[in-house]
Design a protein around this motif. Structure first.
Motif, short mmCIF file in Angstrom:
data_model
loop_
_atom_site.label_atom_id
_atom_site.label_comp_id
_atom_site.label_asym_id
_atom_site.label_seq_id
_atom_site.Cartn_x
_atom_site.Cartn_y
_atom_site.Cartn_z
N GLU A 143 13.71 9.73 -0.99
CA GLU A 143 11.91 8.91 -1.82
C GLU A 143 12.29 9.02 -3.19
O GLU A 143 11.61 7.49 -3.66
N LEU A 144 13.30 9.15 -3.75
CA LEU A 144 13.26 9.48 -4.82
C LEU A 144 14.14 8.04 -5.35
O LEU A 144 13.34 7.25 -6.29
N SER A 145 14.45 7.02 -4.50
CA SER A 145 15.61 6.28 -4.71
C SER A 145 14.05 5.04 -4.38
O SER A 145 14.92 3.48 -5.12
N ILE A 170 14.93 17.23 -12.70
CA ILE A 170 13.48 17.64 -11.26
C ILE A 170 13.97 18.97 -10.15
O ILE A 170 14.80 18.95 -9.75
N GLY A 171 13.33 19.90 -10.65
CA GLY A 171 13.35 21.17 -10.16
C GLY A 171 12.97 21.38 -8.45
O GLY A 171 11.70 20.70 -8.86
N VAL A 172 13.88 21.31 -6.90
CA VAL A 172 13.18 21.18 -5.90
C VAL A 172 12.86 22.38 -5.18
O VAL A 172 14.38 22.68 -5.33
N ASP A 173 11.83 22.84 -4.68
CA ASP A 173 12.35 24.10 -3.95
C ASP A 173 12.67 23.64 -2.80
O ASP A 173 12.01 22.60 -2.30
N GLY A 174 14.11 24.19 -2.04
CA GLY A 174 13.62 24.20 -0.35
C GLY A 174 15.25 23.30 -0.21
O GLY A 174 15.25 23.09 0.63
N GLN A 226 5.13 10.66 -10.74
CA GLN A 226 5.17 10.00 -9.93
C GLN A 226 6.66 10.74 -9.40
O GLN A 226 7.02 10.80 -7.72
N ALA A 227 7.66 11.46 -9.62
CA ALA A 227 8.49 12.17 -9.45
C ALA A 227 8.01 13.40 -8.28
O ALA A 227 8.60 13.54 -7.56
N ARG A 228 6.37 13.85 -8.98
CA ARG A 228 5.72 14.63 -8.12
C ARG A 228 5.19 14.28 -6.56
O ARG A 228 6.05 15.38 -5.06
#
Length: 100
Positions: free
Chosen positions: A46-48, A29-33, A79-81
């Motif tokens: 959050e992902l856990s 998952i690419g995440v900005d910030g 879900q990831a978003r």
């Protein structure tokens, strides 16, 4: 001696589906910030919480989170978003990893 070689081949072949399954349960998952360990902690938290997540790895420099799901579980983009947004970040990409 040849019986041992044959047994080794069968053992290796029996393990292959398990290896393929493990790869099928990995996502990037690419995440900005993402810029610091505190950011890393927030996205991990959050992902856990997503059902079926086994392990997480965060690469702050690349802004990438790698998620490995438990056997039989999968992660979908929605879900990831949601988890990324709930952590205060924007998801820029979602890739299911296979054969890596």
């Amino acid at each position: 001696m040849s019986i041992l070689r044959i047994a080794a081949v069968f053992i290796a072949l029996a393990a292959f589906p398990a290896i393929a399954q493990a790869d099928a349960n990995r996502y990037e998952i690419g995440v900005d910030g993402l810029s610091c360990p505190f950011c890393s902690y927030g996205i991990e938290k959050e992902l856990s919480a997503v059902k079926g997540v086994d392990t997480l790895g965060v690469d702050i420099k690349r802004g990438v989170v790698t998620v490995r799901m438990k056997a039989g579980a999968s992660l979908d983009e929605a879900q990831a978003r949601k988890a990324t947004k709930d952590a205060g970040f924007k998801m820029r990409s979602f890739t299911r990893l296979s054969g890596k």
